[in-house]
Scaffold this active site. Structure first.
Site, PDB file in Angstrom:
ATOM      1  N   LYS A  49      -9.588  -7.931 -44.191  1.00  0.00           N
ATOM      2  CA  LYS A  49     -10.533  -8.835 -43.512  1.00  0.00           C
ATOM      3  C   LYS A  49     -11.910  -8.762 -44.167  1.00  0.00           C
ATOM      4  O   LYS A  49     -12.529  -9.784 -44.458  1.00  0.00           O
ATOM      5  CB  LYS A  49     -10.642  -8.462 -42.021  1.00  0.00           C
ATOM      6  CG  LYS A  49      -9.385  -8.775 -41.221  1.00  0.00           C
ATOM      7  CD  LYS A  49      -9.424  -8.145 -39.820  1.00  0.00           C
ATOM      8  CE  LYS A  49      -8.129  -8.428 -39.059  1.00  0.00           C
ATOM      9  NZ  LYS A  49      -8.078  -7.795 -37.723  1.00  0.00           N
ATOM     10  N   GLN A  93     -10.965  -3.374 -34.247  1.00  0.00           N
ATOM     11  CA  GLN A  93      -9.538  -3.447 -34.587  1.00  0.00           C
ATOM     12  C   GLN A  93      -8.687  -2.753 -33.520  1.00  0.00           C
ATOM     13  O   GLN A  93      -8.994  -1.650 -33.084  1.00  0.00           O
ATOM     14  CB  GLN A  93      -9.300  -2.806 -35.971  1.00  0.00           C
ATOM     15  CG  GLN A  93      -7.884  -2.930 -36.493  1.00  0.00           C
ATOM     16  CD  GLN A  93      -7.471  -4.371 -36.812  1.00  0.00           C
ATOM     17  OE1 GLN A  93      -8.301  -5.246 -37.046  1.00  0.00           O
ATOM     18  NE2 GLN A  93      -6.177  -4.615 -36.806  1.00  0.00           N
ATOM     19  N   ASP A 116     -12.566 -12.448 -32.359  1.00  0.00           N
ATOM     20  CA  ASP A 116     -11.154 -12.309 -31.989  1.00  0.00           C
ATOM     21  C   ASP A 116     -10.772 -13.276 -30.867  1.00  0.00           C
ATOM     22  O   ASP A 116      -9.584 -13.520 -30.642  1.00  0.00           O
ATOM     23  CB  ASP A 116     -10.886 -10.884 -31.482  1.00  0.00           C
ATOM     24  CG  ASP A 116     -10.271  -9.986 -32.534  1.00  0.00           C
ATOM     25  OD1 ASP A 116      -9.542 -10.496 -33.406  1.00  0.00           O
ATOM     26  OD2 ASP A 116     -10.525  -8.763 -32.472  1.00  0.00           O
TER      27      ASP A 116
HETATM   28  N1  GUN Z   1      -4.497  -5.785 -34.192  1.00  0.00           N
HETATM   29  C1  GUN Z   1      -3.440  -6.608 -34.410  1.00  0.00           C
HETATM   30  N2  GUN Z   1      -3.832  -7.896 -34.344  1.00  0.00           N
HETATM   31  C2  GUN Z   1      -5.150  -7.890 -34.092  1.00  0.00           C
HETATM   32  C3  GUN Z   1      -6.127  -8.907 -33.927  1.00  0.00           C
HETATM   33  O1  GUN Z   1      -5.848 -10.121 -33.985  1.00  0.00           O
HETATM   34  N3  GUN Z   1      -7.401  -8.500 -33.699  1.00  0.00           N
HETATM   35  C4  GUN Z   1      -7.742  -7.193 -33.604  1.00  0.00           C
HETATM   36  N4  GUN Z   1      -9.018  -6.878 -33.359  1.00  0.00           N
HETATM   37  N5  GUN Z   1      -6.864  -6.214 -33.759  1.00  0.00           N
HETATM   38  C5  GUN Z   1      -5.577  -6.571 -33.998  1.00  0.00           C
END
Ligand code: GUN
Length: 281
Positions: A49, A93, A116
Site C-alpha cells: 500500500k 491494518q 478504509d
Molecule cells: N486486513 C485485510 N483487509 C483489510 C482492509 O481492507 N483494511 C485494513 N485496514 N486491514 C485489512
C-alpha cells in the site's frame, strides 16, 4: 469456458486517472498506514500500500508499533493524527492483536480520514445513499465489473459471505447500483439453490474451492474474493471447474486483489478532496 477477468489492467486504469488528477492539485495528499506486530501477511500488504502510494505521487508513511502496544496508546496516537492538518488518509491494518478492540480503533479514526470506510459514520452514509468513504474491496469489485461492461441494474446478485470488510458493504454498494442483492452465509439453507439464482455470484467466504460447478448457473459471472494460503499456493473460494460453467471468472491471485489497493489510492485522493474542499460532516 469462462473468460478470465484480470484486475491488473483495471487497477492500471484507476492509477492512470489518479496520476492525472494528482498532477492538477496544488498539494500532495498524504496517507499514513499503522501496523502493529509482524504478521507476515500484514507486513506485506502494508508495504504494498505504502509503495504504491509513493509511486503515484502521494506522500505516504508507515508507523510500526510492537504487538503489545496498549490500546489507549494507539487511540491517543489516532487522536493526534486526526488533528494533523497535512494528513488526509489514516488506515490501521487489520487484524489487530486480541487485547485491542478493533471496534474502538475504527471508531477513533476521523470519518473524513477513514480511507478504509469502516467508521460507523461512513457505513451509515453508504447505506443511506450519501457521499462518504467506502470499503476498498467492494469498491474494487464494482469497478472491475463495470470495466468488463457488466450492467448491474436489475441483475440478480448473490454474495457469499457477510463480513464487515466485504459482504455487507458490497451489498450496500450493489443496491446503490440498482442490483437485486442476496447475502448468503454459513447458516443459509439450501445454499446451492440460492447461489444458482445468481447472474453474478460473488464469493467471499475464505474457504478454498468452496464454490463448486453445481452451485453456479450456466453463464453466470463469478467473482472470487477469497485468498487462502495453502502450503505455498494462494487459493480462491471458487473451484477451478467453475470455469466450465461460468461465462466469466476473476482469477486468484490477480483478480480482485489488485483492485483493493487501487481503490485505497482512489479513497486517499477522495479523502483529501472531501476534507480540504469542505465535506459533509
Ligand atoms: N486486513 C485485510 N483487509 C483489510 C482492509 O481492507 N483494511 C485494513 N485496514 N486491514 C485489512
Amino acid at each position: 469456458m469462462a473468460e478470465i477477468w484480470k484486475g491488473g489492467p483495471v487497477a492500471e486504469a484507476v492509477y492512470q486517472e489518479i496520476r492525472t488528477r494528482l498532477s492538477a492539485l496544488d498539494f500532495v495528499p498524504y496517507l499514513k498506514v499503522i501496523r502493529l506486530g509482524e504478521d507476515p501477511a500484514s507486513v506485506s500488504y502494508v508495504r504494498l500500500k505504502a509503495k504504491k502510494a509513493r509511486e503515484l505521487g502521494f506522500r505516504s508513511e508507515v508507523e510500526v508499533y510492537p504487538e503489545a502496544l496498549p490500546e489507549e496508546v494507539l487511540l491517543e496516537r489516532i487522536r493526534i493524527l486526526n488533528e494533523e492538518k497535512e494528513l488526509d488518509g489514516l488506515l490501521v491494518q487489520l487484524p489487530l492483536p486480541s487485547h485491542i478492540r478493533a471496534e474502538r480503533v475504527l471508531e477513533a479514526i476521523h470519518p473524513l480520514k477513514d480511507v478504509d470506510g469502516f467508521h460507523p459514520v461512513n457505513v451509515g452514509r453508504l447505506w443511506s445513499g450519501g457521499e462518504g468513504l467506502f470499503p476498498c474491496t467492494p469498491l474494487g469489485i464494482i469497478r472491475l465489473l463495470k470495466h468488463y461492461k457488466v450492467d448491474l441494474k436489475g441483475k440478480e446478485v448473490v454474495i457469499l459471505g457477510r463480513s464487515n470488510i466485504v459482504g455487507k458493504p458490497l451489498a450496500g454498494l450493489l443496491l446503490r447500483e440498482d442490483a437485486t442483492v442476496t447475502v448468503a452465509h454459513s447458516k443459509t439453507a439450501r445454499l446451492p439453490e440460492v447461489t444458482r439464482r445468481a447472474e453474478i455470484l460473488i464469493a467471499a467466504v475464505g474457504r478454498p474451492h468452496f464454490v463448486r460447478p453445481e452451485m453456479v448457473q450456466e453463464g453466470a459471472v463469478v467473482v472470487d474474493v477469497g485468498v487462502t494460503r495453502v502450503e505455498d499456493r494462494l487459493l480462491g473460494d471458487v473451484h477451478p471447474k467453475v470455469a466450465e460453467v461460468a461465462s466469466a471468472l476473476t482469477p486468484v491471485p490477480g483478480g480482485v486483489g489488485p483492485m483493493t489497493v487501487a481503490m485505497l489510492m482512489a479513497n486517499t485522493l477522495k479523502a483529501a478532496l472531501l476534507r480540504r474542499n469542505g465535506a459533509p460532516r
